[in-house]
Write a protein that holds these residues in place. Structure first.
Motif, PDB file in Angstrom:
ATOM      1  N   TRP A  80      23.407 -54.517   8.467  1.00  0.00           N
ATOM      2  CA  TRP A  80      25.049 -54.292   8.994  1.00  0.00           C
ATOM      3  C   TRP A  80      25.367 -52.939   8.367  1.00  0.00           C
ATOM      4  CZ3 TRP A  80      28.421 -55.814  12.326  1.00  0.00           C
ATOM      5  CH2 TRP A  80      29.789 -55.575  12.076  1.00  0.00           C
ATOM      6  N   ALA A  81      24.778 -52.643   7.146  1.00  0.00           N
ATOM      7  CA  ALA A  81      25.208 -51.165   6.669  1.00  0.00           C
ATOM      8  C   ALA A  81      24.696 -50.153   7.390  1.00  0.00           C
ATOM      9  CB  ALA A  81      24.860 -51.159   5.235  1.00  0.00           C
ATOM     10  N   GLU A  82      23.167 -50.671   7.825  1.00  0.00           N
ATOM     11  CA  GLU A  82      22.630 -49.783   8.937  1.00  0.00           C
ATOM     12  C   GLU A  82      23.228 -49.247  10.302  1.00  0.00           C
ATOM     13  OE1 GLU A  82      18.224 -49.802  10.946  1.00  0.00           O
ATOM     14  OE2 GLU A  82      18.525 -50.923   9.269  1.00  0.00           O
ATOM     15  N   LEU A  83      23.864 -50.525  10.684  1.00  0.00           N
ATOM     16  CA  LEU A  83      24.609 -50.268  11.972  1.00  0.00           C
ATOM     17  C   LEU A  83      25.816 -49.225  11.717  1.00  0.00           C
ATOM     18  CD1 LEU A  83      25.161 -51.108  14.749  1.00  0.00           C
ATOM     19  CD2 LEU A  83      26.336 -53.287  14.099  1.00  0.00           C
ATOM     20  N   LEU A  84      26.566 -49.509  10.630  1.00  0.00           N
ATOM     21  CA  LEU A  84      27.588 -48.734  10.514  1.00  0.00           C
ATOM     22  C   LEU A  84      27.312 -47.305  10.078  1.00  0.00           C
ATOM     23  CD1 LEU A  84      29.704 -51.111   7.934  1.00  0.00           C
ATOM     24  CD2 LEU A  84      30.059 -50.854  10.430  1.00  0.00           C
ATOM     25  N   ALA A  85      26.354 -47.038   9.574  1.00  0.00           N
ATOM     26  CA  ALA A  85      25.869 -45.730   9.395  1.00  0.00           C
ATOM     27  C   ALA A  85      25.480 -45.165  10.535  1.00  0.00           C
ATOM     28  CB  ALA A  85      24.647 -45.858   8.259  1.00  0.00           C
ATOM     29  N   VAL A  86      24.790 -45.808  11.669  1.00  0.00           N
ATOM     30  CA  VAL A  86      24.543 -45.333  12.874  1.00  0.00           C
ATOM     31  C   VAL A  86      25.739 -44.807  13.821  1.00  0.00           C
ATOM     32  CG1 VAL A  86      23.347 -45.778  15.046  1.00  0.00           C
ATOM     33  CG2 VAL A  86      22.046 -46.287  12.810  1.00  0.00           C
ATOM     34  N   ILE A  87      26.844 -45.943  13.371  1.00  0.00           N
ATOM     35  CA  ILE A  87      27.967 -45.686  14.315  1.00  0.00           C
ATOM     36  C   ILE A  87      28.666 -44.487  13.813  1.00  0.00           C
ATOM     37  CG2 ILE A  87      30.107 -46.515  14.789  1.00  0.00           C
ATOM     38  CD1 ILE A  87      28.815 -49.369  15.209  1.00  0.00           C
ATOM     39  N   ARG A  88      28.602 -44.324  12.254  1.00  0.00           N
ATOM     40  CA  ARG A  88      29.475 -42.965  11.817  1.00  0.00           C
ATOM     41  C   ARG A  88      28.633 -41.687  12.105  1.00  0.00           C
ATOM     42  NH1 ARG A  88      29.835 -46.338   7.244  1.00  0.00           N
ATOM     43  NH2 ARG A  88      27.688 -45.611   6.443  1.00  0.00           N
ATOM     44  N   HIS A  89      27.390 -41.882  12.307  1.00  0.00           N
ATOM     45  CA  HIS A  89      26.455 -40.560  12.699  1.00  0.00           C
ATOM     46  C   HIS A  89      26.815 -40.310  14.091  1.00  0.00           C
ATOM     47  CE1 HIS A  89      23.656 -37.684  12.497  1.00  0.00           C
ATOM     48  NE2 HIS A  89      22.986 -37.990  13.438  1.00  0.00           N
ATOM     49  N   CYS A  90      26.712 -41.427  14.950  1.00  0.00           N
ATOM     50  CA  CYS A  90      27.218 -41.141  16.526  1.00  0.00           C
ATOM     51  C   CYS A  90      28.344 -40.313  16.680  1.00  0.00           C
ATOM     52  CB  CYS A  90      27.375 -42.477  17.145  1.00  0.00           C
ATOM     53  SG  CYS A  90      25.650 -43.252  17.303  1.00  0.00           S
ATOM     54  N   ALA A  91      29.163 -40.715  15.795  1.00  0.00           N
ATOM     55  CA  ALA A  91      30.569 -39.768  15.856  1.00  0.00           C
ATOM     56  C   ALA A  91      30.425 -38.153  15.701  1.00  0.00           C
ATOM     57  CB  ALA A  91      31.656 -40.134  14.791  1.00  0.00           C
ATOM     58  N   THR A  92      29.429 -38.108  14.903  1.00  0.00           N
ATOM     59  CA  THR A  92      29.154 -36.451  14.759  1.00  0.00           C
ATOM     60  C   THR A  92      28.198 -35.627  16.053  1.00  0.00           C
ATOM     61  OG1 THR A  92      26.919 -36.752  13.521  1.00  0.00           O
ATOM     62  CG2 THR A  92      28.826 -36.947  12.343  1.00  0.00           C
ATOM     63  N   LEU A  93      27.550 -36.751  16.948  1.00  0.00           N
ATOM     64  CA  LEU A  93      27.047 -36.163  17.984  1.00  0.00           C
ATOM     65  C   LEU A  93      27.824 -36.122  19.340  1.00  0.00           C
ATOM     66  CD1 LEU A  93      23.913 -38.332  17.452  1.00  0.00           C
ATOM     67  CD2 LEU A  93      24.184 -35.966  16.859  1.00  0.00           C
ATOM     68  N   PRO A  94      27.476 -35.011  20.085  1.00  0.00           N
ATOM     69  CA  PRO A  94      27.928 -35.036  21.399  1.00  0.00           C
ATOM     70  C   PRO A  94      27.545 -35.848  22.471  1.00  0.00           C
ATOM     71  CG  PRO A  94      26.560 -33.320  21.296  1.00  0.00           C
ATOM     72  CD  PRO A  94      26.421 -34.298  19.706  1.00  0.00           C
ATOM     73  N   LEU A  95      27.639 -37.191  22.148  1.00  0.00           N
ATOM     74  CA  LEU A  95      27.169 -38.367  23.145  1.00  0.00           C
ATOM     75  C   LEU A  95      27.885 -38.375  24.359  1.00  0.00           C
ATOM     76  CD1 LEU A  95      26.110 -40.932  20.349  1.00  0.00           C
ATOM     77  CD2 LEU A  95      24.534 -39.450  21.605  1.00  0.00           C
ATOM     78  N   ALA A  96      29.181 -38.266  24.262  1.00  0.00           N
ATOM     79  CA  ALA A  96      29.868 -38.602  25.587  1.00  0.00           C
ATOM     80  C   ALA A  96      29.704 -37.351  26.104  1.00  0.00           C
ATOM     81  CB  ALA A  96      31.493 -38.532  25.369  1.00  0.00           C
ATOM     82  N   LEU A  97      29.580 -35.956  25.737  1.00  0.00           N
ATOM     83  CA  LEU A  97      29.402 -34.865  26.712  1.00  0.00           C
ATOM     84  C   LEU A  97      27.874 -34.881  27.228  1.00  0.00           C
ATOM     85  CD1 LEU A  97      30.030 -32.141  27.229  1.00  0.00           C
ATOM     86  CD2 LEU A  97      29.207 -31.400  25.095  1.00  0.00           C
ATOM     87  N   ALA A  98      27.102 -35.469  26.490  1.00  0.00           N
ATOM     88  CA  ALA A  98      25.601 -35.390  26.760  1.00  0.00           C
ATOM     89  C   ALA A  98      25.340 -36.330  28.090  1.00  0.00           C
ATOM     90  CB  ALA A  98      24.697 -35.589  25.677  1.00  0.00           C
ATOM     91  N   LYS A  99      26.014 -37.453  27.804  1.00  0.00           N
ATOM     92  CA  LYS A  99      26.068 -38.623  28.719  1.00  0.00           C
ATOM     93  C   LYS A  99      26.592 -37.899  30.125  1.00  0.00           C
ATOM     94  CE  LYS A  99      26.929 -43.379  28.991  1.00  0.00           C
ATOM     95  NZ  LYS A  99      27.557 -44.559  28.314  1.00  0.00           N
ATOM     96  N   SER A 100      27.687 -37.238  30.261  1.00  0.00           N
ATOM     97  CA  SER A 100      28.347 -36.708  31.351  1.00  0.00           C
ATOM     98  C   SER A 100      27.633 -35.719  31.852  1.00  0.00           C
ATOM     99  CB  SER A 100      29.626 -36.184  30.775  1.00  0.00           C
ATOM    100  OG  SER A 100      29.879 -35.342  30.054  1.00  0.00           O
TER     101      SER A 100
END
Length: 175
Positions: A80-100
């Motif tokens: 669970w802590a790992e999942l939260l860390a991954v989600i926090r890190h995702c917010a620093t990445l341009p994932l929405a931009l990369a996806k589009s």
């Protein structure tokens, strides 16, 4: 690649991410070069066209996410802590931009990205399964659905680990 060439490439990608996020994917390449403090020729030596630049942004974000997820497994106390860390890190990445941006690519140009997407999906599936086994993530939601939900919530423009959609999603998934 020479050190100055690596720096130039990084400057181009950084400015492209910023400008694409601010103004959309149609920003002229010459404006990206100007923002990076480089000539257009330098930009085109690194990225022959907009698709190559978009692919670099997508691959870079996915590679970063995969590396972070692997490291988080070693570092965190629970899945669970790992999942939260991954989600926090995702917010620093341009994932929405990369996806589009990469959605605009022809299928035959997605090889490296598709491979990284598969790697990230596998890492997330393993993480979800471990969290369900440890009892911190609801076991009645299929892992594939959890992954789809995570992708939808964290790969959208403006996603943050503390925004209401992310918080509600995590509250609903927590066992």
């Amino acid at each position: 690649m020479r050190a100055d060439a690596v720096r130039n490439r990084e400057r181009i990608v950084t400015q492209a991410v910023r400008l694409f996020a601010e103004r959309g994917p149609d920003v002229p390449m010459c404006e990206i070069a100007d923002a990076a403090g480089l000539g257009v020729g330098t930009l085109y030596r690194h990225f022959p066209d907009r698709r190559a630049l978009a692919l670099e942004i997508g691959i870079g974000a996915l590679r970063d996410l995969a590396e972070f997820a692997r490291a988080a497994r070693e570092r965190e106390e629970s899945a669970w802590a790992e999942l939260l860390a991954v989600i926090r890190h995702c917010a620093t990445l341009p994932l929405a931009l990369a996806k589009s941006l990469t959605a605009l690519l022809p299928e035959d140009e997605e090889g490296a990205q598709a491979e990284l997407e598969h790697t990230v999906d596998t890492l997330l599936a393993d993480l979800v399964a471990r969290a369900q086994r440890e009892g911190t993530l609801r076991g009645d939601v299929p892992a594939a659905e959890v992954q789809q939900l995570l992708s939808t919530v964290i790969c959208r423009p403006g996603a943050r680990p503390d925004d209401y959609l992310t918080v509600v999603m995590l509250d609903g998934l927590r066992a």
